[in-house]
Design a protein around this motif. Sequence first.
Motif, PDB file in Angstrom:
ATOM      1  N   LEU A 175       0.809  -1.218   0.000  1.00  8.66           N
ATOM      2  CA  LEU A 175       0.000   0.000   0.000  1.00  8.66           C
ATOM      3  C   LEU A 175       0.848   1.277   0.000  1.00  8.66           C
ATOM      4  CD1 LEU A 175      -2.982  -0.981   2.345  1.00  8.66           C
ATOM      5  CD2 LEU A 175      -2.907  -0.879  -0.147  1.00  8.66           C
ATOM      6  N   PRO A 176       1.845   1.414   0.870  1.00  7.34           N
ATOM      7  CA  PRO A 176       2.657   2.641   0.791  1.00  7.34           C
ATOM      8  C   PRO A 176       3.419   2.773  -0.518  1.00  7.34           C
ATOM      9  CG  PRO A 176       3.583   1.107   2.393  1.00  7.34           C
ATOM     10  CD  PRO A 176       2.236   0.592   2.026  1.00  7.34           C
ATOM     11  N   ALA A 177       3.904   1.652  -1.069  1.00  4.49           N
ATOM     12  CA  ALA A 177       4.635   1.717  -2.337  1.00  4.49           C
ATOM     13  C   ALA A 177       3.706   2.115  -3.484  1.00  4.49           C
ATOM     14  CB  ALA A 177       5.293   0.366  -2.633  1.00  4.49           C
ATOM     15  N   VAL A 178       2.492   1.578  -3.496  1.00  4.20           N
ATOM     16  CA  VAL A 178       1.532   1.943  -4.536  1.00  4.20           C
ATOM     17  C   VAL A 178       1.157   3.416  -4.420  1.00  4.20           C
ATOM     18  CG1 VAL A 178      -0.844   1.594  -5.322  1.00  4.20           C
ATOM     19  CG2 VAL A 178       0.614  -0.378  -4.850  1.00  4.20           C
ATOM     20  N   THR A 179       0.976   3.907  -3.198  1.00  2.42           N
ATOM     21  CA  THR A 179       0.615   5.311  -2.998  1.00  2.42           C
ATOM     22  C   THR A 179       1.684   6.243  -3.548  1.00  2.42           C
ATOM     23  OG1 THR A 179      -0.599   4.712  -0.989  1.00  2.42           O
ATOM     24  CG2 THR A 179      -0.039   7.027  -1.286  1.00  2.42           C
ATOM     25  N   LEU A 180       2.933   5.974  -3.202  1.00  2.00           N
ATOM     26  CA  LEU A 180       4.026   6.802  -3.723  1.00  2.00           C
ATOM     27  C   LEU A 180       4.226   6.597  -5.217  1.00  2.00           C
ATOM     28  CD1 LEU A 180       6.918   6.717  -1.080  1.00  2.00           C
ATOM     29  CD2 LEU A 180       5.675   8.709  -1.896  1.00  2.00           C
ATOM     30  N   GLY A 181       4.097   5.360  -5.669  1.00  2.00           N
ATOM     31  CA  GLY A 181       4.377   5.058  -7.067  1.00  2.00           C
ATOM     32  C   GLY A 181       3.349   5.636  -8.014  1.00  2.00           C
ATOM     33  N   MET A 182       2.083   5.706  -7.607  1.00  2.00           N
ATOM     34  CA  MET A 182       1.041   6.168  -8.520  1.00  2.00           C
ATOM     35  C   MET A 182       1.236   7.630  -8.901  1.00  2.00           C
ATOM     36  SD  MET A 182      -0.896   3.686  -9.347  1.00  2.00           S
ATOM     37  CE  MET A 182      -2.310   4.526 -10.026  1.00  2.00           C
ATOM     38  N   VAL A 183       1.609   8.454  -7.931  1.00  2.00           N
ATOM     39  CA  VAL A 183       1.808   9.880  -8.218  1.00  2.00           C
ATOM     40  C   VAL A 183       2.942  10.059  -9.221  1.00  2.00           C
ATOM     41  CG1 VAL A 183       2.421  12.109  -7.227  1.00  2.00           C
ATOM     42  CG2 VAL A 183       0.897  10.565  -5.972  1.00  2.00           C
ATOM     43  N   ASN A 184       4.039   9.364  -9.008  1.00  2.00           N
ATOM     44  CA  ASN A 184       5.173   9.489  -9.913  1.00  2.00           C
ATOM     45  C   ASN A 184       4.907   8.813 -11.256  1.00  2.00           C
ATOM     46  OD1 ASN A 184       7.677  10.722  -8.333  1.00  2.00           O
ATOM     47  ND2 ASN A 184       6.562   9.423  -6.902  1.00  2.00           N
ATOM     48  N   ALA A 185       4.075   7.784 -11.272  1.00  2.00           N
ATOM     49  CA  ALA A 185       3.710   7.156 -12.542  1.00  2.00           C
ATOM     50  C   ALA A 185       2.980   8.145 -13.440  1.00  2.00           C
ATOM     51  CB  ALA A 185       2.836   5.933 -12.280  1.00  2.00           C
ATOM     52  N   ALA A 186       2.181   9.017 -12.843  1.00  3.96           N
ATOM     53  CA  ALA A 186       1.456  10.011 -13.629  1.00  3.96           C
ATOM     54  C   ALA A 186       2.426  10.971 -14.314  1.00  3.96           C
ATOM     55  CB  ALA A 186       0.489  10.778 -12.723  1.00  3.96           C
ATOM     56  N   TYR A 187       3.422  11.438 -13.582  1.00 11.68           N
ATOM     57  CA  TYR A 187       4.418  12.332 -14.181  1.00 11.68           C
ATOM     58  C   TYR A 187       5.222  11.610 -15.266  1.00 11.68           C
ATOM     59  CZ  TYR A 187       3.635  15.870 -10.581  1.00 11.68           C
ATOM     60  OH  TYR A 187       3.083  16.835  -9.771  1.00 11.68           O
ATOM     61  N   LEU A 188       5.608  10.357 -14.985  1.00 14.72           N
ATOM     62  CA  LEU A 188       6.380   9.601 -15.962  1.00 14.72           C
ATOM     63  C   LEU A 188       5.581   9.369 -17.242  1.00 14.72           C
ATOM     64  CD1 LEU A 188       8.226   6.906 -13.804  1.00 14.72           C
ATOM     65  CD2 LEU A 188       9.283   8.598 -15.299  1.00 14.72           C
ATOM     66  N   ALA A 189       4.297   9.131 -17.108  1.00 11.29           N
ATOM     67  CA  ALA A 189       3.463   8.909 -18.293  1.00 11.29           C
ATOM     68  C   ALA A 189       3.450  10.151 -19.185  1.00 11.29           C
ATOM     69  CB  ALA A 189       2.042   8.536 -17.871  1.00 11.29           C
ATOM     70  N   ARG A 190       3.295  11.310 -18.596  1.00  6.75           N
ATOM     71  CA  ARG A 190       3.258  12.540 -19.392  1.00  6.75           C
ATOM     72  C   ARG A 190       4.623  12.842 -20.009  1.00  6.75           C
ATOM     73  NH1 ARG A 190      -1.115  15.757 -19.165  1.00  6.75           N
ATOM     74  NH2 ARG A 190       0.160  17.551 -19.768  1.00  6.75           N
ATOM     75  N   LEU A 191       5.690  12.652 -19.243  1.00  6.81           N
ATOM     76  CA  LEU A 191       7.032  12.902 -19.781  1.00  6.81           C
ATOM     77  C   LEU A 191       7.366  11.925 -20.907  1.00  6.81           C
ATOM     78  CD1 LEU A 191       8.955  13.575 -16.449  1.00  6.81           C
ATOM     79  CD2 LEU A 191       8.490  15.241 -18.250  1.00  6.81           C
ATOM     80  N   THR A 192       7.027  10.659 -20.705  1.00  4.50           N
ATOM     81  CA  THR A 192       7.301   9.657 -21.744  1.00  4.50           C
ATOM     82  C   THR A 192       6.497   9.954 -23.000  1.00  4.50           C
ATOM     83  OG1 THR A 192       7.723   7.993 -20.034  1.00  4.50           O
ATOM     84  CG2 THR A 192       7.303   7.203 -22.269  1.00  4.50           C
ATOM     85  N   ARG A 193       5.249  10.324 -22.845  1.00  4.99           N
ATOM     86  CA  ARG A 193       4.428  10.658 -24.004  1.00  4.99           C
ATOM     87  C   ARG A 193       5.026  11.833 -24.778  1.00  4.99           C
ATOM     88  NH1 ARG A 193       0.482  14.313 -25.470  1.00  4.99           N
ATOM     89  NH2 ARG A 193      -1.149  13.502 -26.875  1.00  4.99           N
ATOM     90  N   GLY A 194       5.425  12.878 -24.068  1.00  4.14           N
ATOM     91  CA  GLY A 194       6.013  14.034 -24.746  1.00  4.14           C
ATOM     92  C   GLY A 194       7.304  13.692 -25.458  1.00  4.14           C
ATOM     93  N   GLY A 195       8.169  12.903 -24.795  1.00  6.96           N
ATOM     94  CA  GLY A 195       9.426  12.516 -25.424  1.00  6.96           C
ATOM     95  C   GLY A 195       9.222  11.630 -26.634  1.00  6.96           C
TER      96      GLY A 195
END
Length: 307
Positions: A175-195
């Motif tokens: 649960l703590p790993a998913v909580t932290l990971g989901m927020v950063n996954a959102a940023y990574l998705a947008r950065l990866t899409r732009g790149g």
Amino acid sequence: MARIILSRLFQGLLTLFVLVTITFFLVRMMPGSPYTDEKALPAHILEQLKIQMGLDKPLPVQYGIYFKNLIFQQELGPLIRKDGVYVGEIIAESFPVSALLGVFSIGIALIIGIPAGIIAAVKKNGPLDYACLAAAMTGICLPSFVIGPLLAVFAGLGLKSLNVAGWNSPADWILPAVTLGMVNAAYLARLTRGGMLDVLNQDYIRTAKAKGVPGFQIVVKHALRGGLIPAVAYVGPAFAGMISGSFVIETIFQVPGMGQHFVNATTDREYFLIQGLVLFYGFLIVGANLLSDLAQIALNPRLRAAA
């Protein structure tokens, strides 16, 4: 390559020096003292306690002594309010927990964020693209202190196999790993899409398409290396940030990591513990940035040529 590494190391050391110096003087400008919350003690006892910790000396002298112990003895200092306990022991005890949480969190972010960004770029302006963008925006807008309690309630009511507090078994890490990971996954998705979109619009990609190269091969062999550069630049600082900024998550899920010590040290005015934690966090961020720069050089031929 060696020139860049040496340059980054010099910049990192300079950053750590400035960070430690600013922190040293700022914590001593805090109202009160480490003994403010103690029961009323006679003045001579308080004076003896300050002498014992070296807090009776002028600030420049204290600063010199701290740096001498830091450089020549690699000593971060003792805890002022706990006899016989040193800052290094606190970090050694709590860092493995925060590091483990950070590793699992960044793993979840990478597994979710990068594929979502690639799919969104390949299916630009399609239903999958809009779905990924909507999910990413939702993850960015929802802070961890909102996602964490929601997951805790959901797990507590519906998933009896997951514990919502503690750090005693691998099931407690989810649960703590998913909580932290989901927020950063959102940023990574947008950065990866732009790149990826930037690379997919390059001439050599259009040439490959004209030659009949399969779409999957174009993405994996030709576009992925350059398209991941923005995400790689983000991963290093994000990993360090997960370790150093996870106090809220540690509090929600009762994780015995480093974040709690930082806040408690500020409340108790534990000068040496604050300085030690700030220095350690700074070292993590400098190291993560260096690794991120090296990864970008490995992915980008132009940067390798400049090195």
